[in-house]
Design an enzyme around this catalytic site. Structure first.
Site, PDB file in Angstrom:
ATOM      1  N   GLY A 140       0.774  -1.239   0.000  1.00  0.00           N
ATOM      2  CA  GLY A 140       0.000   0.000   0.000  1.00  0.00           C
ATOM      3  C   GLY A 140       0.802   1.284   0.000  1.00  0.00           C
ATOM      4  O   GLY A 140       0.259   2.356   0.222  1.00  0.00           O
ATOM      5  N   ASP A 184      -1.225  -6.311  -7.559  1.00  0.00           N
ATOM      6  CA  ASP A 184      -2.566  -5.721  -7.578  1.00  0.00           C
ATOM      7  C   ASP A 184      -3.457  -6.718  -6.843  1.00  0.00           C
ATOM      8  O   ASP A 184      -3.628  -7.854  -7.305  1.00  0.00           O
ATOM      9  CB  ASP A 184      -3.023  -5.533  -9.029  1.00  0.00           C
ATOM     10  CG  ASP A 184      -4.416  -4.916  -9.110  1.00  0.00           C
ATOM     11  OD1 ASP A 184      -5.252  -5.194  -8.231  1.00  0.00           O
ATOM     12  OD2 ASP A 184      -4.666  -4.167 -10.067  1.00  0.00           O
ATOM     13  N   ILE A 209      -4.546  -0.624   2.056  1.00  0.00           N
ATOM     14  CA  ILE A 209      -5.089  -0.560   0.694  1.00  0.00           C
ATOM     15  C   ILE A 209      -6.584  -0.293   0.725  1.00  0.00           C
ATOM     16  O   ILE A 209      -7.313  -0.924   1.499  1.00  0.00           O
ATOM     17  CB  ILE A 209      -4.808  -1.904  -0.026  1.00  0.00           C
ATOM     18  CG1 ILE A 209      -3.320  -2.012  -0.357  1.00  0.00           C
ATOM     19  CG2 ILE A 209      -5.684  -2.075  -1.255  1.00  0.00           C
ATOM     20  CD1 ILE A 209      -2.913  -3.346  -0.942  1.00  0.00           C
ATOM     21  N   TYR A 231     -18.191   9.717   2.863  1.00  0.00           N
ATOM     22  CA  TYR A 231     -17.372   8.508   2.963  1.00  0.00           C
ATOM     23  C   TYR A 231     -18.132   7.311   2.372  1.00  0.00           C
ATOM     24  O   TYR A 231     -17.537   6.373   1.834  1.00  0.00           O
ATOM     25  CB  TYR A 231     -16.958   8.267   4.419  1.00  0.00           C
ATOM     26  CG  TYR A 231     -15.728   7.407   4.554  1.00  0.00           C
ATOM     27  CD1 TYR A 231     -14.510   7.791   4.003  1.00  0.00           C
ATOM     28  CD2 TYR A 231     -15.777   6.190   5.229  1.00  0.00           C
ATOM     29  CE1 TYR A 231     -13.382   6.992   4.121  1.00  0.00           C
ATOM     30  CE2 TYR A 231     -14.647   5.390   5.353  1.00  0.00           C
ATOM     31  CZ  TYR A 231     -13.458   5.800   4.793  1.00  0.00           C
ATOM     32  OH  TYR A 231     -12.342   5.003   4.909  1.00  0.00           O
ATOM     33  N   LYS A 268     -15.306  -0.450   4.997  1.00  0.00           N
ATOM     34  CA  LYS A 268     -14.509  -0.512   6.239  1.00  0.00           C
ATOM     35  C   LYS A 268     -15.252  -1.325   7.314  1.00  0.00           C
ATOM     36  O   LYS A 268     -14.606  -2.002   8.121  1.00  0.00           O
ATOM     37  CB  LYS A 268     -14.194   0.897   6.753  1.00  0.00           C
ATOM     38  CG  LYS A 268     -13.250   1.694   5.861  1.00  0.00           C
ATOM     39  CD  LYS A 268     -11.897   1.035   5.694  1.00  0.00           C
ATOM     40  CE  LYS A 268     -10.875   1.963   5.045  1.00  0.00           C
ATOM     41  NZ  LYS A 268      -9.673   1.238   4.598  1.00  0.00           N
TER      42      LYS A 268
HETATM   43  P1  NAD Z   1      -2.772   6.053  -0.310  1.00  0.00           P
HETATM   44  O1  NAD Z   1      -3.497   6.488  -1.533  1.00  0.00           O
HETATM   45  O2  NAD Z   1      -1.410   6.555  -0.116  1.00  0.00           O
HETATM   46  O3  NAD Z   1      -2.772   4.467  -0.179  1.00  0.00           O
HETATM   47  C1  NAD Z   1      -3.782   3.650  -0.727  1.00  0.00           C
HETATM   48  C2  NAD Z   1      -3.055   2.497  -1.371  1.00  0.00           C
HETATM   49  O4  NAD Z   1      -3.966   1.533  -1.863  1.00  0.00           O
HETATM   50  C3  NAD Z   1      -2.195   2.943  -2.565  1.00  0.00           C
HETATM   51  O5  NAD Z   1      -0.868   2.525  -2.372  1.00  0.00           O
HETATM   52  C4  NAD Z   1      -2.820   2.197  -3.725  1.00  0.00           C
HETATM   53  O6  NAD Z   1      -1.889   1.829  -4.719  1.00  0.00           O
HETATM   54  C5  NAD Z   1      -3.361   0.984  -2.993  1.00  0.00           C
HETATM   55  N1  NAD Z   1      -4.313   0.242  -3.816  1.00  0.00           N
HETATM   56  C6  NAD Z   1      -5.538   0.632  -4.262  1.00  0.00           C
HETATM   57  N2  NAD Z   1      -6.055  -0.330  -5.033  1.00  0.00           N
HETATM   58  C7  NAD Z   1      -5.150  -1.360  -5.055  1.00  0.00           C
HETATM   59  C8  NAD Z   1      -5.106  -2.623  -5.699  1.00  0.00           C
HETATM   60  N3  NAD Z   1      -6.094  -3.047  -6.491  1.00  0.00           N
HETATM   61  N4  NAD Z   1      -4.018  -3.412  -5.500  1.00  0.00           N
HETATM   62  C9  NAD Z   1      -2.983  -3.004  -4.713  1.00  0.00           C
HETATM   63  N5  NAD Z   1      -2.980  -1.804  -4.105  1.00  0.00           N
HETATM   64  C10 NAD Z   1      -4.043  -0.991  -4.279  1.00  0.00           C
HETATM   65  O7  NAD Z   1      -3.732   6.532   0.901  1.00  0.00           O
HETATM   66  P2  NAD Z   1      -3.699   6.188   2.461  1.00  0.00           P
HETATM   67  O8  NAD Z   1      -4.553   7.243   3.064  1.00  0.00           O
HETATM   68  O9  NAD Z   1      -2.320   6.003   2.911  1.00  0.00           O
HETATM   69  O10 NAD Z   1      -4.513   4.837   2.542  1.00  0.00           O
HETATM   70  C11 NAD Z   1      -4.014   3.659   3.150  1.00  0.00           C
HETATM   71  C12 NAD Z   1      -5.086   2.998   3.976  1.00  0.00           C
HETATM   72  O11 NAD Z   1      -5.385   3.816   5.100  1.00  0.00           O
HETATM   73  C13 NAD Z   1      -6.404   2.792   3.249  1.00  0.00           C
HETATM   74  O12 NAD Z   1      -6.982   1.557   3.654  1.00  0.00           O
HETATM   75  C14 NAD Z   1      -7.238   3.929   3.771  1.00  0.00           C
HETATM   76  O13 NAD Z   1      -8.627   3.685   3.682  1.00  0.00           O
HETATM   77  C15 NAD Z   1      -6.778   3.939   5.208  1.00  0.00           C
HETATM   78  N6  NAD Z   1      -7.102   5.137   5.976  1.00  0.00           N
HETATM   79  C16 NAD Z   1      -6.777   6.359   5.504  1.00  0.00           C
HETATM   80  C17 NAD Z   1      -7.113   7.483   6.238  1.00  0.00           C
HETATM   81  C18 NAD Z   1      -6.801   8.863   5.730  1.00  0.00           C
HETATM   82  O14 NAD Z   1      -7.424   9.829   6.195  1.00  0.00           O
HETATM   83  N7  NAD Z   1      -5.859   9.019   4.817  1.00  0.00           N
HETATM   84  C19 NAD Z   1      -7.775   7.352   7.481  1.00  0.00           C
HETATM   85  C20 NAD Z   1      -8.081   6.072   7.939  1.00  0.00           C
HETATM   86  C21 NAD Z   1      -7.745   4.959   7.171  1.00  0.00           C
END
Ligand code: NAD
Length: 259
Positions: A14, A65, A93, A156, A163
């Site tokens: 991720g 992926d 992810i 959301y 989630k």
């Molecule tokens: P980010 O965009 O940096 O990371 C999301 C990742 O998911 C990316 O690396 C993307 O390539 C990967 N991804 C999506 N589809 C994919 C697939 N088919 N195969 C492999 N990888 C895939 O954003 P982030 O905020 O760092 O998100 C990481 C996690 O944290 C997610 O689950 C997100 O829901 C969760 N999250 C984020 C927040 C926030 O506010 N940013 C808060 C709570 C939870």
């Protein structure tokens, strides 16, 4: 001072860029002496993630992926061929169509619903099942969730439903994998400005609201999420499984907001 992840190997799925929560986790794992391996989602990300991998001393940077079973299979084969065993897997992810994070939830399409649930929840099941054989000594599987799983957060939408499913998957996986001493947990992180978060309509209003109303009167720093990930991956977290740990400046305890 001894390091918390000395002798442990951590596979992190991720990382997309340096703002990714997964990258903060990779940095913290490196700091604590862990051996870090990264995956990226397709060729488009390869160069960036390889560069970031070099910064955290990643010993392998591999494609995966998570919607493609054959790519999960290839990942496992590559790890096996390299003689890798894992102590920790971080699943960071999620994905939903942009229009599903802005229009009314009731207008979510069947395809958009399926896509969000597949990428953001089912993939944890697929990845856990595929990688468990590489965890002969047990270990820690960690995923990232958000408050939208249990409360309504405007825009959301389908990601909140995904989630909720993800958090239920954590509990079912924890129950089954506990016999192999594999712990499965989620961190429910407060909102953080990342590429994924920017896809949510009016996300900056959510950040402002949290900064004003959370008990700690600020938003969440990705490094705080990463330190909790280290705790869960380490010996210190050995009694914790099936849990959703909030790392959100305390926002989730608030009832009447603004009072
Ligand atoms: P980010 O965009 O940096 O990371 C999301 C990742 O998911 C990316 O690396 C993307 O390539 C990967 N991804 C999506 N589809 C994919 C697939 N088919 N195969 C492999 N990888 C895939 O954003 P982030 O905020 O760092 O998100 C990481 C996690 O944290 C997610 O689950 C997100 O829901 C969760 N999250 C984020 C927040 C926030 O506010 N940013 C808060 C709570 C939870």
């Amino acid at each position: 001072m001894s390091q918390l992840l000395e002798g442990k190997t951590v596979l992190i799925l991720g990382v997309a860029n340096k703002w990714s929560i997964a990258y903060a986790i990779a940095e913290a794992c490196k700091r604590e002496g862990g051996k870090v391996l990264l995956t990226y989602q397709g060729e488009r990300q390869q160069r960036t993630v390889e560069d970031l991998g070099a910064d955290v001393g990643a010993s392998m940077v591999l494609n995966c992926d998570v919607t493609r079973d054959e790519e999960i299979g290839t990942l496992v084969e590559q790890l096996k061929a390299a003689g890798v065993t894992l102590d920790c897997v971080v699943h960071s992810i999620a994905f939903a169509n942009r229009e599903d994070l802005s229009r009314p939830f009731q207008q979510t399409s069947r395809a958009g619903f399926g896509l969000a649930l597949d990428v953001s929840a089912y993939s944890l099941v697929a990845v856990s099942n595929a990688l468990a054989p590489l965890m002969p000594n047990g270990g820690s599987i960690l995923t990232l969730s958000y408050l939208g799983a249990v409360r309504v957060v405007p825009n959301y939408n389908v990601m909140g439903v995904a989630k909720a499913a993800l958090e239920a998957c954590v509990r079912y996986l924890a129950n089954e994998m506990g016999a192999a001493n594999i712990r499965v947990n989620a961190i429910s992180a407060g909102p953080i400005k990342t590429a994924s978060a920017r896809g949510i309509k009016d996300f900056s209003k959510v950040l402002d609201g949290v900064a004003a109303l959370a008990p700690l009167k600020r938003v969440t720093d990705p490094a705080e999420v990463a330190d909790t990930a280290v705790f869960l991956a380490s010996h210190l977290g050995r009694g914790v499984t099936g849990n959703v740990l909030y790392v959100d400046a305390g926002f989730q305890v608030m009832g009447l907001l603004g009072a």
